[in-house]
Design a protein around this motif. Sequence first.
Motif, mmCIF file in Angstrom:
data_model
loop_
_atom_site.group_PDB
_atom_site.id
_atom_site.type_symbol
_atom_site.label_atom_id
_atom_site.label_comp_id
_atom_site.label_asym_id
_atom_site.label_seq_id
_atom_site.Cartn_x
_atom_site.Cartn_y
_atom_site.Cartn_z
ATOM 1 N N GLY A 110 -0.649 5.131 -3.039
ATOM 2 C CA GLY A 110 -0.540 4.156 -4.489
ATOM 3 C C GLY A 110 1.242 5.300 -4.716
ATOM 4 O O GLY A 110 1.268 4.363 -5.783
ATOM 5 N N LEU A 111 0.967 6.468 -5.185
ATOM 6 C CA LEU A 111 2.095 6.607 -5.151
ATOM 7 C C LEU A 111 3.965 6.417 -4.925
ATOM 8 O O LEU A 111 4.569 6.335 -5.803
ATOM 9 C CB LEU A 111 2.146 8.676 -5.463
ATOM 10 N N GLY A 112 3.498 6.481 -3.826
ATOM 11 C CA GLY A 112 4.844 6.320 -3.097
ATOM 12 C C GLY A 112 4.943 4.564 -3.727
ATOM 13 O O GLY A 112 6.425 4.309 -3.567
ATOM 14 N N LEU A 113 4.432 3.466 -3.567
ATOM 15 C CA LEU A 113 4.834 2.092 -3.804
ATOM 16 C C LEU A 113 5.014 2.294 -5.322
ATOM 17 O O LEU A 113 5.264 1.197 -5.350
ATOM 18 C CB LEU A 113 3.562 1.480 -3.275
ATOM 19 N N ALA A 114 4.113 2.946 -5.999
ATOM 20 C CA ALA A 114 3.925 2.949 -7.463
ATOM 21 C C ALA A 114 6.137 3.409 -7.659
ATOM 22 O O ALA A 114 6.321 2.138 -8.404
ATOM 23 C CB ALA A 114 3.615 3.459 -8.353
ATOM 24 N N GLN A 195 -8.034 -0.869 1.280
ATOM 25 C CA GLN A 195 -8.907 -1.619 0.090
ATOM 26 C C GLN A 195 -8.188 -0.783 -1.196
ATOM 27 O O GLN A 195 -8.283 -1.445 -2.309
ATOM 28 C CB GLN A 195 -10.224 -1.904 0.320
ATOM 29 N N TRP A 196 -8.057 0.363 -1.522
ATOM 30 C CA TRP A 196 -7.991 1.146 -2.817
ATOM 31 C C TRP A 196 -6.897 1.965 -3.656
ATOM 32 O O TRP A 196 -6.640 1.942 -3.848
ATOM 33 C CB TRP A 196 -9.362 2.363 -2.702
ATOM 34 N N THR A 197 -5.435 1.553 -1.676
ATOM 35 C CA THR A 197 -4.390 2.235 -1.992
ATOM 36 C C THR A 197 -3.804 1.105 -3.910
ATOM 37 O O THR A 197 -3.372 1.909 -4.197
ATOM 38 C CB THR A 197 -3.482 1.803 -1.016
ATOM 39 N N PRO A 198 -4.156 0.015 -3.174
ATOM 40 C CA PRO A 198 -3.378 -1.162 -4.589
ATOM 41 C C PRO A 198 -4.083 -0.374 -5.701
ATOM 42 O O PRO A 198 -3.420 -0.879 -7.459
ATOM 43 C CB PRO A 198 -4.491 -2.145 -4.580
ATOM 44 N N PHE A 199 -5.318 -0.230 -6.430
ATOM 45 C CA PHE A 199 -5.858 -0.005 -7.430
ATOM 46 C C PHE A 199 -5.260 1.363 -7.692
ATOM 47 O O PHE A 199 -4.716 1.265 -8.795
ATOM 48 C CB PHE A 199 -7.472 0.197 -7.293
ATOM 49 N N MET A 200 -4.812 2.383 -7.109
ATOM 50 C CA MET A 200 -4.122 4.034 -7.566
ATOM 51 C C MET A 200 -2.764 3.309 -7.750
ATOM 52 O O MET A 200 -2.192 3.407 -8.708
ATOM 53 C CB MET A 200 -4.140 5.003 -6.402
ATOM 54 N N LEU A 202 -1.367 0.116 -9.473
ATOM 55 C CA LEU A 202 -1.863 -0.132 -10.341
ATOM 56 C C LEU A 202 -1.975 1.158 -11.408
ATOM 57 O O LEU A 202 -0.704 0.996 -12.525
ATOM 58 C CB LEU A 202 -3.205 -1.426 -10.826
ATOM 59 N N ILE A 203 -2.569 1.862 -11.420
ATOM 60 C CA ILE A 203 -2.726 2.902 -12.083
ATOM 61 C C ILE A 203 -1.001 3.686 -12.816
ATOM 62 O O ILE A 203 -1.033 4.012 -13.826
ATOM 63 C CB ILE A 203 -4.177 3.228 -12.327
ATOM 64 N N LEU A 204 -1.015 3.991 -11.291
ATOM 65 C CA LEU A 204 0.355 4.902 -11.224
ATOM 66 C C LEU A 204 1.671 4.014 -11.633
ATOM 67 O O LEU A 204 2.182 4.440 -12.367
ATOM 68 C CB LEU A 204 0.352 5.717 -9.624
ATOM 69 N N LEU A 205 1.121 3.057 -11.343
ATOM 70 C CA LEU A 205 2.823 1.882 -11.705
ATOM 71 C C LEU A 205 2.726 2.041 -13.621
ATOM 72 O O LEU A 205 3.647 2.277 -14.151
ATOM 73 C CB LEU A 205 2.586 0.402 -11.244
ATOM 74 N N TYR A 241 -2.676 10.357 -15.494
ATOM 75 C CA TYR A 241 -3.059 8.996 -14.500
ATOM 76 C C TYR A 241 -3.174 9.628 -12.969
ATOM 77 O O TYR A 241 -4.165 8.110 -12.663
ATOM 78 C CB TYR A 241 -1.699 8.149 -14.406
ATOM 79 N N LEU A 242 -2.727 10.544 -11.881
ATOM 80 C CA LEU A 242 -3.271 10.696 -11.140
ATOM 81 C C LEU A 242 -4.765 11.721 -11.369
ATOM 82 O O LEU A 242 -5.437 10.545 -10.402
ATOM 83 C CB LEU A 242 -2.554 12.056 -10.805
#
Length: 322
Positions: A110-114, A195-200, A202-205, A241-242
């Motif tokens: 999620g951090l990489g995608l954000a 399933q949960w990577t998008p949730f992480m 969004l928060i990190l973004l 946020y993490l």
Amino acid sequence: MTTATARISRPGHTAAKPSRNARSRERALAWARRAPLLPALLFLIIVTQLPFVVTLIISFLNWNSLSPDKTAFAGLENYATVLTDPDLRQAIFTTILLTVSVVLISLLIGLGLALLLDKKFMGRGLARTLLIAPFLVVPVAAALIWKHALLNPTYGLINGILTWVWSLFGITAAPQLDLLSQAPMMAVILSLVWQWTPFMMLILLAGLQSRPMDTVEAAQMDGATPWAIFRHLTLPHLRQYLELGGLLGAIYIVQNFDAVFTLTAGGLGTANLPYAIYQTFYFANEYGLASAAGVVVVIGTIIVATFALRTVFSLFKKEAAR
């Protein structure tokens, strides 16, 4: 100086207390403001707290539905069994392993995608929508997608891609993975991470977009490298946020039942505590023991939720101080 002013200015003189009628009016106004919330509060208590109280009472009973005449008070025996029974203890270990693995992997991806989505590029809005989509899928449906469409050893997408790639080099005997039987825990982890990577993300973004950009621009003008900016500015800013993403993810993943039930049915060492509770209640008919295990899950969730709330409040205070 008037008499009233003189009285106020005298040392040790206290202001006049509000009259009894004024206090009564204040209490009446307070109740008038809270009265519309009472039905919702009563509904919440009936729906959430009463079942928990009943579960707590049952957890102290030795109650097997196959022998209802032998129901008796068991004290803390059920809780001792939860912590000493090999199967339930293994379920607790599996729950911890599953939760920690999914949370850490989801946070890293999620951090990489954000970081990628924080950059401006053509089609960024479409990319965000597509990356959020897995989180919007119903958990059972997501598990079914992984079980049949992706991981099935006969017609799954992963083995189909492997067969196609190997065929490009003229090889007919491509390796065929069967994670559901060879590495079932990895299959469950992959499903939950997807399933949960998008949730992480969004928060990190959200955390990335709340950075003070003047500090970043000043560091760039001073010649700081992108890695130095990320290490010394971005990462410290994202710490809370993490923590928030990890704590909120842990609250939900520790209670996960759908993926384990759908993918492996708790077999081959993948039974976590929620699935063990299901087996204890519906197959062993041990209502007291299942209730005690459920209380243990609730207590663990409350502990994690307490840290999550503290992190949320600290974020609110930080934003309010700006």
